[in-house]
Design a protein around this motif. Sequence first.
Motif, PDB file in Angstrom:
ATOM      1  N   ASN A 185       0.832  -1.220   0.000  1.00 43.05           N
ATOM      2  CA  ASN A 185       0.000   0.000   0.000  1.00 43.05           C
ATOM      3  C   ASN A 185       0.862   1.265   0.000  1.00 43.05           C
ATOM      4  OD1 ASN A 185      -2.516  -1.384   0.095  1.00 43.05           O
ATOM      5  ND2 ASN A 185      -2.241  -1.715   2.292  1.00 43.05           N
ATOM      6  N   ARG A 187       0.906   3.956  -1.710  1.00 39.02           N
ATOM      7  CA  ARG A 187       0.251   5.264  -1.776  1.00 39.02           C
ATOM      8  C   ARG A 187      -0.121   5.754  -0.373  1.00 39.02           C
ATOM      9  NH1 ARG A 187      -1.620   2.528  -6.364  1.00 39.02           N
ATOM     10  NH2 ARG A 187      -1.572   3.711  -8.327  1.00 39.02           N
ATOM     11  N   ASP A 188      -0.694   4.858   0.434  1.00 35.05           N
ATOM     12  CA  ASP A 188      -1.089   5.242   1.792  1.00 35.05           C
ATOM     13  C   ASP A 188       0.132   5.541   2.657  1.00 35.05           C
ATOM     14  OD1 ASP A 188      -3.765   4.993   1.221  1.00 35.05           O
ATOM     15  OD2 ASP A 188      -3.907   2.921   1.928  1.00 35.05           O
ATOM     16  N   ARG A 191       1.235   9.047   1.838  1.00 34.73           N
ATOM     17  CA  ARG A 191       0.331  10.077   2.361  1.00 34.73           C
ATOM     18  C   ARG A 191       0.542  10.287   3.855  1.00 34.73           C
ATOM     19  NH1 ARG A 191      -3.579   7.168  -1.035  1.00 34.73           N
ATOM     20  NH2 ARG A 191      -3.869   8.348  -2.975  1.00 34.73           N
ATOM     21  N   GLU A 196       2.334  13.379  -1.325  1.00 34.62           N
ATOM     22  CA  GLU A 196       1.130  13.097  -2.092  1.00 34.62           C
ATOM     23  C   GLU A 196       1.521  12.457  -3.413  1.00 34.62           C
ATOM     24  OE1 GLU A 196      -0.699  16.897  -2.260  1.00 34.62           O
ATOM     25  OE2 GLU A 196       0.495  17.616  -3.951  1.00 34.62           O
ATOM     26  N   VAL A 197       0.630  11.600  -3.907  1.00 35.30           N
ATOM     27  CA  VAL A 197       0.899  10.887  -5.150  1.00 35.30           C
ATOM     28  C   VAL A 197       0.673  11.836  -6.320  1.00 35.30           C
ATOM     29  CG1 VAL A 197       0.409   8.834  -6.508  1.00 35.30           C
ATOM     30  CG2 VAL A 197       0.011   8.813  -4.044  1.00 35.30           C
ATOM     31  N   SER A 200       1.527   7.716 -11.465  1.00 34.17           N
ATOM     32  CA  SER A 200       2.261   6.458 -11.551  1.00 34.17           C
ATOM     33  C   SER A 200       2.217   5.985 -12.992  1.00 34.17           C
ATOM     34  CB  SER A 200       1.673   5.403 -10.606  1.00 34.17           C
ATOM     35  OG  SER A 200       0.443   4.909 -11.100  1.00 34.17           O
ATOM     36  N   PHE A 236       6.075   4.985  -9.005  1.00 33.19           N
ATOM     37  CA  PHE A 236       5.193   5.936  -8.329  1.00 33.19           C
ATOM     38  C   PHE A 236       5.973   7.228  -8.090  1.00 33.19           C
ATOM     39  CE2 PHE A 236       3.892   1.671  -7.315  1.00 33.19           C
ATOM     40  CZ  PHE A 236       2.505   1.697  -7.394  1.00 33.19           C
ATOM     41  N   PHE A 238       6.066  10.839  -6.209  1.00 29.24           N
ATOM     42  CA  PHE A 238       5.517  11.552  -5.058  1.00 29.24           C
ATOM     43  C   PHE A 238       6.124  12.947  -4.973  1.00 29.24           C
ATOM     44  CE2 PHE A 238       5.804   7.006  -4.017  1.00 29.24           C
ATOM     45  CZ  PHE A 238       4.476   6.718  -3.765  1.00 29.24           C
ATOM     46  N   ASP A 271      -4.386   7.911 -10.189  1.00 33.83           N
ATOM     47  CA  ASP A 271      -3.179   8.629 -10.574  1.00 33.83           C
ATOM     48  C   ASP A 271      -2.400   7.856 -11.622  1.00 33.83           C
ATOM     49  OD1 ASP A 271      -1.187   6.782  -9.143  1.00 33.83           O
ATOM     50  OD2 ASP A 271      -2.545   7.339  -7.538  1.00 33.83           O
TER      51      ASP A 271
END
Length: 274
Positions: A185, A187-188, A191, A196-197, A200, A236, A238, A271
């Motif tokens: 996970n 992305r979480d 955050r 923040e994303v 991707s 990903f 960020f 995203d």
Amino acid sequence: MAKSKKRKVTNHSTNNKPPAKQQSAKAAKPGPSPKAKPTIPFHSEDRILLIGEGDFSFAKSLVDHHACYQVVATCYDSQEALYEKYQPQAEEHTKYLEESGQTVLYGINATALDRTKKLINLGPQWDVIIFNFPHVGGKSKDVNRQVRFNQELLVSFFKAAIPLLADNGTIVVTLFEGEPYDLWNIRDLARHSALEVQRSFKFAADVYPGYSHARTLGNIDGGGGWKGENRDARSFVFQKQGASGEKQPEWKRGSKASKKRKREGEKDTSDDDD
């Protein structure tokens, strides 16, 4: 008087000919759709910090094929351990980087970047920090524990990398797709680490000529059962929370498809670029 025989007249007018059969035109076969251009999450002039390099083939490709000239490439292993694990290519790659004016650092802990004097002294802050295929190694055979260990690695890395990041800089992390990596996970985790994303995209290994995925254990006789560069992977991107309003390079602003969805009023909940 004999009756005159009526002569039967045959009408040869072309107007009464049955219409000629028309062959139905074959529908034109659509041509192959143009192949989407792979995303490269940096510019040649960016100050790039590479974390957790294996045999440094990725770093070499950035310099050799993408004309990057402000690269600092790091690995967790000592120089001696690195050369022993990835002989002979690691020594060849690091020598190439140093002869090209780039910096190679050994023994760099991804979770302590903000406390590493070697990096702090190099300042200023970095435009792009890249960590490809982070993994803690075989700490446990239990899947849940492995997931937790790798989540802890990523959170610690994010928190240590943020102080080294330029205001509009980005952090790029690449993971294999599928389990157990999806269970991390990411992305979480980002955050909850004040990131923040941004987007991707699919990681395309062939965009980096000469790159080969290096296993944590080192070179394996026969290459092992699989090659990482042939597996599906996703990168990903960020950025610091609240940085989305700052001026961004074109590749950082999102895909055309995403922009089209927004123009047409469609809710964009992903995203992902592809």
